[in-house]
Motif scaffolding. Structure first.
Motif, mmCIF file in Angstrom:
data_model
loop_
_atom_site.group_PDB
_atom_site.id
_atom_site.type_symbol
_atom_site.label_atom_id
_atom_site.label_comp_id
_atom_site.label_asym_id
_atom_site.label_seq_id
_atom_site.Cartn_x
_atom_site.Cartn_y
_atom_site.Cartn_z
ATOM 1 N N ILE A 218 26.064 -13.522 -3.719
ATOM 2 C CA ILE A 218 25.209 -12.703 -4.564
ATOM 3 C C ILE A 218 25.929 -11.390 -4.866
ATOM 4 C CG2 ILE A 218 22.899 -11.758 -4.860
ATOM 5 C CD1 ILE A 218 22.922 -14.732 -4.252
ATOM 6 N N SER A 219 25.866 -10.947 -6.091
ATOM 7 C CA SER A 219 26.548 -9.708 -6.461
ATOM 8 C C SER A 219 25.867 -8.507 -5.802
ATOM 9 C CB SER A 219 26.542 -9.529 -7.977
ATOM 10 O OG SER A 219 25.235 -9.216 -8.433
ATOM 11 N N PRO A 220 26.626 -7.483 -5.397
ATOM 12 C CA PRO A 220 26.040 -6.273 -4.790
ATOM 13 C C PRO A 220 25.019 -5.601 -5.709
ATOM 14 C CG PRO A 220 28.428 -6.306 -4.494
ATOM 15 C CD PRO A 220 28.096 -7.424 -5.426
ATOM 16 N N GLU A 221 25.271 -5.670 -6.998
ATOM 17 C CA GLU A 221 24.354 -5.052 -7.962
ATOM 18 C C GLU A 221 22.955 -5.641 -7.836
ATOM 19 O OE1 GLU A 221 23.643 -5.069 -12.801
ATOM 20 O OE2 GLU A 221 25.641 -5.516 -12.004
ATOM 21 N N LEU A 222 22.884 -6.960 -7.696
ATOM 22 C CA LEU A 222 21.587 -7.626 -7.595
ATOM 23 C C LEU A 222 20.889 -7.272 -6.290
ATOM 24 C CD1 LEU A 222 20.126 -9.625 -9.502
ATOM 25 C CD2 LEU A 222 20.822 -11.439 -7.945
ATOM 26 N N ASP A 232 17.047 -9.398 2.067
ATOM 27 C CA ASP A 232 17.818 -8.661 3.079
ATOM 28 C C ASP A 232 17.621 -9.219 4.482
ATOM 29 O OD1 ASP A 232 15.213 -7.877 3.444
ATOM 30 O OD2 ASP A 232 15.660 -5.742 3.670
ATOM 31 N N LYS A 233 16.710 -10.200 4.641
ATOM 32 C CA LYS A 233 16.487 -10.807 5.951
ATOM 33 C C LYS A 233 16.373 -12.319 5.809
ATOM 34 C CE LYS A 233 14.145 -6.870 8.142
ATOM 35 N NZ LYS A 233 12.910 -6.402 8.811
ATOM 36 N N GLY A 251 29.106 -10.466 5.730
ATOM 37 C CA GLY A 251 29.838 -10.284 4.479
ATOM 38 C C GLY A 251 28.875 -10.001 3.348
ATOM 39 N N LYS A 252 29.245 -9.132 2.446
ATOM 40 C CA LYS A 252 28.375 -8.712 1.354
ATOM 41 C C LYS A 252 27.937 -9.888 0.481
ATOM 42 C CE LYS A 252 27.592 -4.232 1.303
ATOM 43 N NZ LYS A 252 26.221 -3.693 1.171
ATOM 44 N N GLY A 253 26.634 -10.137 0.467
ATOM 45 C CA GLY A 253 26.080 -11.093 -0.475
ATOM 46 C C GLY A 253 26.221 -12.553 -0.126
ATOM 47 N N ARG A 254 26.685 -12.910 1.076
ATOM 48 C CA ARG A 254 26.785 -14.314 1.458
ATOM 49 C C ARG A 254 25.417 -14.802 1.935
ATOM 50 N NH1 ARG A 254 32.075 -13.620 5.148
ATOM 51 N NH2 ARG A 254 33.703 -13.722 3.552
ATOM 52 N N ILE A 255 24.892 -15.811 1.281
ATOM 53 C CA ILE A 255 23.565 -16.326 1.628
ATOM 54 C C ILE A 255 23.599 -17.847 1.613
ATOM 55 C CG2 ILE A 255 21.156 -16.487 0.883
ATOM 56 C CD1 ILE A 255 21.317 -13.680 -0.158
#
Length: 698
Positions: A218-222, A232-233, A251-255
């Motif tokens: 997922i992009s940081p902007e979103l 966020d959880k 890691g940023k945005g890994r889901i």
């Protein structure tokens, strides 16, 4: 065609399968100086995560790989709880049913001496790359990639097992080993070739569940936008239509997103991008924001539960998914495989080094089997609890969880209610219905029978608690597994343990002196020291007056002179360990190399327990389950395209170099550290990971 077979030399252990469990096992063995060769069919590590969860005991067990591996993992993992919703969280009518990510809940986990919460997610490609790099650094290990194991020739007793390998250069190489560990996944060619049944236990007969798994970036902007704060959880959502899981990875945005397939849906349906976009909208992604989501991996898995009938055939062992698999509801697939590695790794090391009889290898399946069935049952209960089609059941479940979550903040401030909530209520109600996080234990093996009864019965054979302790005296310089330990510093109790060896924890009230000869006979001390046992003195501590815990001992000892010849002296910091030891009469704890408790007894039984330990490791004959007929030759059930014509196979004709340029004649298997115990006459090993069988992938 002439098949010239080259000599790969003699190893202590060969491992088939270079997945995370195979690598974990190899590192455990190589850290002990055991000669290991690992064979992996792929040239590169898999680019996307499959497993995503480490249980608390698995995070702690990473210390046995080395202190740097543990510290990197702790910095990397995303720790926290999970939220359960009655529908997808972006919908206005959705209710939060239970939140285990709250401060109060996480504090309760620490009071139960379970560090790292009840869920720690990790990024598998990152962790595997660390492990592969470390494995290739260790002098005792050799990694062969892009190779195929074609045949194995099982052996028993002192005989060597042979492994025929087709290398990436196209050479046929024959390796010999004392023990062969097959960690080649749920479709294990070794297991099939050996003819071992792989069937579901009674609790899982007929169970099948298909899930679509999406690994996304997922992009940081979103993620910064207010309308996506619900991402966020990690959460479960038990929608009337389908069950969904969203897991936050490091890691940023890994889901990671998982959805159960509805009745009538098939794996082929999810080849359609429109179907995937429909799933993404389920967790609140607007069509206009689709460009902010990159799908790294998409696959439909068919989950089931199976357990191999035999985990040991002669000197060949199965582990990980080759020995058992289960649904993913509690994230126990890879964790179970690493528990296999922990159990078998120290035993093989001790046998190879001559510190124990090969008889202890017969306890591998007996110790792990019952707990693995328990883990499968717990997963089944959780799956049925979250993924139920009954309207009445779902309504009752939702109301019960909502009420529990509403009462949680108040009840946790009242000790008596707290004990009820997380004691009898959790165990008898939620545990029975929902399948609480499974208890981890070993049974029927290398365990003291003296401590099998009485107050210690409940914790006998379980994983060591993990409280924080303060170092009182006896500083230690540190080693490959433990950082330097200095006085008056707080450390995990784990750091007081001797890595890959037994540890004696002597829990006692404050006193000016504690000497080993006042605690054990000279004979007991001499034996324990001969197998490099670490002796740790743990002083009890009384917490503050408003605490739930109480005991009549001094509250602080830093700066006091304590005469002791124990290797280390520490003090309980929070009072949790003191209360726990009183409840279970745990004055003496003997901890196994895999961090399970061999004995939990009063001080008066110290010498009797040491005598029992010596007998269990060197003389006891263990009952075990094994195949009646040992096959002389096994052809592995290979994937199409990896077969090779061996009609002219006629034995070894020349030597071969390993990836480091060493000739096979340079391989010298490890020798016992002493001549007191005969060389190994049996064997063992551990496994890789794959959680379920892919049906289709896009």
């Amino acid at each position: 065609m002439e098949n010239n077979v080259r000599d790969g030399g003699v190893q202590d252990v060969c491992i088939v399968g270079g997945g995370p469990v195979g690598m974990f096992t190899a590192m455990m063995l190589a850290n002990n100086g055991v000669k290991v060769s690992l064979f992996e069919k792929s040239d590169k590590l898999y680019h996307a995560p499959r497993a995503v969860n480490f249980a608390p005991d698995i995070v702690r067990a990473n210390r046995l790989l080395g202190k740097h591996e543990l510290s990197k993992l702790i910095e990397h993992i995303h720790s926290g709880g999970i939220i359960i919703y009655n529908d997808f969280p972006h919908k206005p009518t959705t209710q939060k049913l239970l939140d285990t990510s709250t401060h109060e809940y996480m504090e309760e986990m620490l009071e139960r001496m379970i560090p790292f919460g009840n869920m720690s997610t990790f990024h598998q490609p990152t962790v595997e790359s660390w492990w592969r790099d470390r494995l290739e650094e260790l002098e005792s290990s050799t990694v062969y990639t892009s190779c195929t194991v074609l045949k194995i020739f099982p052996a028993d007793g002192d005989n060597l097992t042979k492994v025929l390998v087709d290398t990436k250069e196209g050479d046929l190489v024959q390796f010999k080993c004392k023990y062969l560990f097959c960690a080649d996944g749920g479709k294990s060619g070794c297991r099939k070739g050996l003819g071992i049944k792989y069937e579901g236990p009674k609790c899982a007969l007929g169970y099948r569940q298909e899930c679509c798994v999406l690994d996304t970036q997922i992009s940081p902007e979103l993620l910064r936008r207010a309308d996506y704060r619900h991402l966020d959880k990690s959460f479960f959502c038990s929608s009337p239509d389908r069950t969904g899981v969203m897991i936050i990875l490091p890691g940023k945005g890994r889901i990671r997103v998982e959805y159960t397939l509805k009745e009538g849906e098939t794996a082929k349906d999810f080849d359609d991008p429109k179907k995937v976009n429909e799933l993404l909208r389920e967790w609140g992604l607007k069509s206009a924001d689709r460009e902010h989501v990159k799908i790294l991996r998409q696959v439909v898995y068919r989950f089931h539960s199976s357990v191999a009938e035999f985990w040991k055939v002669g000197n060949v062992f199965l582990g990980g998914d080759a020995a058992h698999c289960q649904p993913p509801w509690q994230g126990q697939g890879l964790c179970s495989g690493i528990r296999d590695a922990l159990n078998l790794g120290w035993k093989i090391s001790w046998v190879v080094k001559g510190k124990a009889s090969a008889n202890i290898l017969e306890t591998y399946q007996s110790e792990r089997y019952a707990n693995q069935i328990h883990v499968i049952e717990s997963n089944m209960k959780m799956g049925n609890f979250l993924n139920n089609t009954s309207w009445f059941f779902n309504k009752t479940r939702d109301n019960m969880l909502y009420m529990l979550n509403s009462m949680l903040p108040v009840m946790q401030r009242l000790p008596s209610f707290n004990a009820l909530l997380f004691g009898s209520l959790h165990a008898k109600v939620i545990g029975k219905i929902a399948g609480k996080s499974p208890d981890i234990y070993i049974s029927d093996g290398i365990l003291s029978q003296i401590s099998a009864e009485g107050p210690a019965k409940a914790v006998h054979g379980t994983f060591l608690p993990g409280p924080t302790v303060n170092v009182v005296c006896r500083e230690m310089p540190g080693d490959a597994f433990t950082p330097p330990i200095k006085e008056d510093t707080n450390i995990p109790l784990d750091f007081t343990l001797g890595a890959h060896n037994f540890t004696v924890l002597w829990i006692a009230p404050m006193c000016d002196h504690y000497n080993l000869e006042e605690c054990f006979s000279k004979e007991s001390i001499n034996y324990l020291k001969s197998v490099n046992t670490r002796f740790t003195l743990v002083l009890q501590k009384a917490p503050s007056e408003d605490s739930f815990f109480s005991c009549d001992v001094p509250t602080h000892v830093a700066g006091r002179d304590i005469e002791t010849d124990f290797d280390l002296c520490v003090q309980d910091v929070n009072g949790y360990l003191t209360k726990w030891s009183e409840e279970h009469t745990a004055e003496l704890i003997i901890v196994r190399p895999d961090m399970y408790m061999y004995a939990v007894t009063p001080h008066a039984q110290a010498d009797a327990v040491v005598s029992e330990l010596k007998f269990d490791l060197n003389e006891r004959v263990y009952a075990h389950k094994t195949m009646s007929d040992l096959p002389e030759e096994v052809d592995l059930d290979l994937e199409p395209g990896r077969e090779r014509n061996l009609s002219d196979y006629s034995g070894v004709t020349s030597e071969v170099k390993d990836p480091r340029g060493r000739m096979s004649s340079q391989y010298i298997p490890s020798k016992p550290e002493s001549n007191e115990i005969a060389p190994p006459q049996s064997n063992g090993i551990a496994p890789p990971h794959s959680n379920g069988a892919p049906v289709s992938a896009t």
